[in-house]
Design a protein around this motif. Sequence first.
Motif, mmCIF file in Angstrom:
data_model
loop_
_atom_site.group_PDB
_atom_site.id
_atom_site.type_symbol
_atom_site.label_atom_id
_atom_site.label_comp_id
_atom_site.label_asym_id
_atom_site.label_seq_id
_atom_site.Cartn_x
_atom_site.Cartn_y
_atom_site.Cartn_z
ATOM 1 N N THR A 240 0.844 -1.198 0.000
ATOM 2 C CA THR A 240 0.000 0.000 0.000
ATOM 3 C C THR A 240 0.880 1.249 0.000
ATOM 4 O O THR A 240 1.879 1.314 0.720
ATOM 5 C CB THR A 240 -0.915 0.033 1.247
ATOM 6 O OG1 THR A 240 -1.657 -1.175 1.292
ATOM 7 C CG2 THR A 240 -1.885 1.203 1.196
ATOM 8 N N ILE A 241 0.488 2.238 -0.827
ATOM 9 C CA ILE A 241 1.247 3.492 -0.843
ATOM 10 C C ILE A 241 0.417 4.624 -0.232
ATOM 11 O O ILE A 241 -0.814 4.615 -0.315
ATOM 12 C CB ILE A 241 1.748 3.868 -2.254
ATOM 13 C CG1 ILE A 241 0.582 4.086 -3.225
ATOM 14 C CG2 ILE A 241 2.690 2.820 -2.794
ATOM 15 C CD1 ILE A 241 1.008 4.710 -4.536
ATOM 16 N N TYR A 242 1.115 5.560 0.380
ATOM 17 C CA TYR A 242 0.481 6.697 1.039
ATOM 18 C C TYR A 242 1.135 7.982 0.558
ATOM 19 O O TYR A 242 2.367 8.079 0.517
ATOM 20 C CB TYR A 242 0.620 6.583 2.557
ATOM 21 C CG TYR A 242 -0.019 5.333 3.127
ATOM 22 C CD1 TYR A 242 -1.384 5.283 3.362
ATOM 23 C CD2 TYR A 242 0.754 4.210 3.401
ATOM 24 C CE1 TYR A 242 -1.969 4.132 3.882
ATOM 25 C CE2 TYR A 242 0.178 3.056 3.913
ATOM 26 C CZ TYR A 242 -1.183 3.024 4.143
ATOM 27 O OH TYR A 242 -1.771 1.887 4.639
ATOM 28 N N PHE A 243 0.297 8.963 0.204
ATOM 29 C CA PHE A 243 0.785 10.263 -0.238
ATOM 30 C C PHE A 243 0.928 11.183 0.972
ATOM 31 O O PHE A 243 -0.044 11.414 1.700
ATOM 32 C CB PHE A 243 -0.169 10.886 -1.250
ATOM 33 C CG PHE A 243 -0.310 10.086 -2.517
ATOM 34 C CD1 PHE A 243 0.808 9.638 -3.207
ATOM 35 C CD2 PHE A 243 -1.564 9.780 -3.027
ATOM 36 C CE1 PHE A 243 0.686 8.905 -4.373
ATOM 37 C CE2 PHE A 243 -1.700 9.049 -4.195
ATOM 38 C CZ PHE A 243 -0.571 8.606 -4.869
ATOM 39 N N VAL A 244 2.130 11.707 1.160
ATOM 40 C CA VAL A 244 2.454 12.487 2.358
ATOM 41 C C VAL A 244 2.858 13.912 1.979
ATOM 42 O O VAL A 244 3.686 14.118 1.092
ATOM 43 C CB VAL A 244 3.621 11.814 3.132
ATOM 44 C CG1 VAL A 244 3.990 12.640 4.369
ATOM 45 C CG2 VAL A 244 3.258 10.390 3.522
#
Length: 198
Positions: A55-59
């Motif tokens: 899973t990728i998360y935009f920070v």
Amino acid sequence: MKNNFKSDLKKEALLHPLIDSYYQKLKHYTFERISDLNQQLKGVDVILKDKRDGTIYFVDEKAQLDYLNESLPTFAFEIQYLKKDSIREGWLFDSNKKTQFYTLATSIFSDEEEKLTSCQLTFINREKLLELLKHKGIEKQTLVNYSSNVAKGKIRITELNPRTEGYLYLSRNKAEAPLNLILKLNWLIDEGVGKSFP
């Protein structure tokens, strides 16, 4: 009116290696720093990837660069600001932002010349933050209405306890004259919206 754009860019360049050193200590995540300006304008400075499931998360990274060598218990979330004499939407309620998490850098210390040596990071889940504010009866228009009759400074709002939760602040000492929602970091952590690191 101050416009410290170049100074802020220099401080940001010094801050990135420090924050990256903290990201490297995250047990279950890899990170990629984004240099593409279009992505950054959409609120993506870093992409975190969960090693366990991909899973990728935009920070989006935000930092208290005006307060080096100080520890503040709050953070300013931008509601709106001025640019070329028109009011622009701040990053908190901007639906065009892809941001899923904020990395808030506070208590930034510089013990050496031209080097930032330590800071405190607080990860904020943007969706949970907006849900908390909505639950409190706070939406963008609510905050703008509060500020419409105020020239500058601290604005108490009935939806938040100013001592333990937060308040509004209208800055006139900056060129952008931002309207910010000032929130207590401990309150956000207690409400399950944020987590401090390290």
